[in-house]
Design an enzyme around this catalytic site. Structure first.
Site, mmCIF file in Angstrom:
data_model
loop_
_atom_site.group_PDB
_atom_site.id
_atom_site.type_symbol
_atom_site.label_atom_id
_atom_site.label_comp_id
_atom_site.label_asym_id
_atom_site.label_seq_id
_atom_site.Cartn_x
_atom_site.Cartn_y
_atom_site.Cartn_z
ATOM 1 C CG ASP A 1 64.207 -29.591 52.711
ATOM 2 O OD1 ASP A 1 64.632 -28.738 53.383
ATOM 3 O OD2 ASP A 1 63.410 -30.727 52.936
ATOM 4 C CE1 TYR B 1 62.755 -36.637 55.150
ATOM 5 C CE2 TYR B 1 63.400 -34.843 53.404
ATOM 6 C CZ TYR B 1 62.978 -35.189 54.624
ATOM 7 O OH TYR B 1 62.119 -34.275 55.155
ATOM 8 C CE LYS C 1 64.402 -31.244 56.442
ATOM 9 N NZ LYS C 1 64.300 -31.942 55.314
ATOM 10 C CG HIS D 1 64.262 -34.145 60.602
ATOM 11 N ND1 HIS D 1 64.776 -34.752 59.798
ATOM 12 C CD2 HIS D 1 63.014 -34.007 60.284
ATOM 13 C CE1 HIS D 1 63.838 -34.905 58.608
ATOM 14 N NE2 HIS D 1 62.898 -34.284 58.931
HETATM 15 N N1 NAP Z 1 61.067 -31.041 58.257
HETATM 16 C C1 NAP Z 1 60.118 -31.925 58.218
HETATM 17 O O1 NAP Z 1 59.868 -32.832 59.486
HETATM 18 C C2 NAP Z 1 59.532 -32.601 56.768
HETATM 19 C C3 NAP Z 1 58.434 -33.368 56.939
HETATM 20 C C4 NAP Z 1 58.022 -33.297 55.691
HETATM 21 C C5 NAP Z 1 58.522 -32.972 54.528
HETATM 22 N N2 NAP Z 1 59.541 -32.235 54.879
HETATM 23 C C6 NAP Z 1 60.031 -31.796 53.348
HETATM 24 O O2 NAP Z 1 59.084 -30.839 52.619
HETATM 25 C C7 NAP Z 1 58.840 -31.247 51.368
HETATM 26 C C8 NAP Z 1 57.553 -31.150 50.739
HETATM 27 O O3 NAP Z 1 56.633 -31.473 51.618
HETATM 28 P P1 NAP Z 1 55.938 -33.380 51.369
HETATM 29 O O4 NAP Z 1 56.701 -33.965 50.263
HETATM 30 O O5 NAP Z 1 55.823 -33.907 52.644
HETATM 31 O O6 NAP Z 1 54.544 -32.931 50.767
HETATM 32 P P2 NAP Z 1 53.920 -32.016 49.557
HETATM 33 O O7 NAP Z 1 54.909 -31.356 48.945
HETATM 34 O O8 NAP Z 1 52.679 -31.115 50.412
HETATM 35 O O9 NAP Z 1 52.904 -32.981 48.904
HETATM 36 C C9 NAP Z 1 53.723 -34.046 48.303
HETATM 37 C C10 NAP Z 1 52.511 -34.681 47.296
HETATM 38 O O10 NAP Z 1 51.678 -34.047 46.544
HETATM 39 C C11 NAP Z 1 51.878 -34.406 45.181
HETATM 40 N N3 NAP Z 1 51.887 -33.571 44.201
HETATM 41 C C12 NAP Z 1 52.992 -32.704 44.068
HETATM 42 N N4 NAP Z 1 52.713 -31.863 43.032
HETATM 43 C C13 NAP Z 1 51.543 -31.938 42.724
HETATM 44 C C14 NAP Z 1 50.703 -31.115 41.682
HETATM 45 N N5 NAP Z 1 51.216 -30.061 41.312
HETATM 46 N N6 NAP Z 1 49.403 -31.709 41.691
HETATM 47 C C15 NAP Z 1 48.965 -32.646 42.476
HETATM 48 N N7 NAP Z 1 49.698 -33.331 43.523
HETATM 49 C C16 NAP Z 1 50.947 -32.963 43.344
HETATM 50 C C17 NAP Z 1 53.066 -35.523 45.108
HETATM 51 O O11 NAP Z 1 52.834 -36.751 44.457
HETATM 52 P P3 NAP Z 1 53.889 -37.224 43.025
HETATM 53 O O12 NAP Z 1 55.333 -37.358 43.676
HETATM 54 O O13 NAP Z 1 53.237 -38.548 42.706
HETATM 55 O O14 NAP Z 1 53.735 -36.017 42.067
HETATM 56 C C18 NAP Z 1 52.910 -35.861 46.592
HETATM 57 O O15 NAP Z 1 51.925 -36.986 46.837
HETATM 58 C C19 NAP Z 1 59.318 -32.740 51.558
HETATM 59 O O16 NAP Z 1 59.726 -33.314 50.069
HETATM 60 C C20 NAP Z 1 60.757 -32.567 52.375
HETATM 61 O O17 NAP Z 1 61.848 -32.033 51.721
HETATM 62 C C21 NAP Z 1 59.889 -31.982 55.900
#
Ligand code: NAP
Length: 278
Positions: free
Chosen positions: A45, A50, A75, A108
């Site tokens: 994704d 990004y 997106k 988005h």
């Molecule tokens: N459509 C939208 O508006 C929107 C907005 C935000 C995100 N997204 C999508 O959703 C995806 C996921 O959401 P997100 O990246 O915002 O947040 P998330 O996946 O909830 O959290 C990522 C955070 O958690 C940490 N992490 C990952 N695995 C872990 C584990 N096993 N134990 C402890 N900490 C862990 C990562 O750190 P490290 O990298 O240091 O491990 C990072 O700081 C994004 O990458 C993106 O593709 C979409």
């Protein structure tokens, strides 16, 4: 590992667990996605905003994995919703990704004050019909936006990708999706590390009971609730940990206890409010 799939209203299958690359810097994206593909992820994704589509594309090209075994989402950014801009934007994204089509293209944010989200959706329908994206959907859309898209175009989004984690479950959006055959993708599935999910007794208790990490319990909760989920990590050991969630199952009581984490007043939200991002 065979990741379960969810069937979209396009008839296509999406792997329920993928890898997200928000905040993965451009110069680290190729390495991160290469490692994720080595771990076993086949669903990536990304998004134009990004600024790492080139790195994602480079990793895909080098992987040698057949295109039809991959599910790639990108997106449309908010400043390109008007006029014919979405057509130019998808071509730029495809160039950067080195692909002739994506599997899912999303608008988005609705950015309602601009009032261009219906136009953007009409252009996504054309993009789908031109074969540039196999399925189309939206992100951060609330029921009022979704209703308007359907009323004005007759086309129901395959996906609504929304902020969703135990502390912010958006029951109004998930109910709309359930009633209309739209599947929900959870962004920020781990609360982006900004909400104290892992310390919550419902999560920590289930982690202890199953010999898994709190992150694995939260990912398992998304899967058992039927959401599509793609946690982000730049650390290979966490990529592997987040993918290793198919050898245990939360009980119905454990799921209910995690459901109860949502304070119910919106205070669990960690990202922007869809009505306020314009
Ligand atoms: N459509 C939208 O508006 C929107 C907005 C935000 C995100 N997204 C999508 O959703 C995806 C996921 O959401 P997100 O990246 O915002 O947040 P998330 O996946 O909830 O959290 C990522 C955070 O958690 C940490 N992490 C990952 N695995 C872990 C584990 N096993 N134990 C402890 N900490 C862990 C990562 O750190 P490290 O990298 O240091 O491990 C990072 O700081 C994004 O990458 C993106 O593709 C979409």
């Amino acid at each position: 590992m065979n990741v379960p799939t969810v069937t979209l209203n396009s008839g296509r299958e999406i792997p329920q667990l993928g890898f997200g690359v928000f905040l993965v810097p451009a110069d680290e994206a190729e390495k991160a996605v290469t490692e994720a593909l080595e771990v076993g992820y086949r669903h990536i994704d990304t998004a134009a905003i990004y600024k790492n589509e080139e790195g994602v594309g480079a990793a895909i090209a080098k992987s040698g994995i057949p295109r039809d075994e991959l599910f790639i989402t990108t997106k449309l950014w908010n400043d390109r919703q008007a006029g014919d801009e979405p057509h130019a934007a998808i071509r730029e994204s495809l160039d950067k990704l080195g692909l002739d089509h994506v599997d899912l293209y999303l608008t988005h944010w609705p950015t309602p004050e601009k009032d261009t989200y219906v136009n953007a959706w009409q252009k996504l329908i054309e993009i789908r019909d031109a074969g540039l994206s196999t399925s189309i959907g939206v992100s951060n859309h609330l029921p009022e936006h979704l209703d308007r898209l359907v009323k004005e175009t007759g086309v129901v989004p395959a996906i609504d990708q929304i902020e969703l984690h135990p502390a912010h479950q958006q029951a109004d959006v998930t109910a709309w999706a359930e009633a209309n055959g739209t599947k929900i993708e959870s962004w920020g599935p781990l609360g982006q590390g900004k909400y104290p999910l892992f310390e919550n007794p419902a999560v920590a208790g289930a982690a202890d009971a199953h010999g898994k990490s709190p992150a694995q319990v939260v990912i398992r909760w998304h899967l058992q609730r039927g959401f599509v989920v793609f946690p982000k990590s730049v650390r290979r050991e966490r990529m592997a940990q987040n993918f290793d969630v198919f050898d245990f199952e939360l009980s119905a009581d454990e799921v209910r206890a995690i459901d109860a984490i949502d304070p119910g007043d919106g205070s669990g939200r960690v990202g922007a409010h869809p009505l306020e991002l314009n």
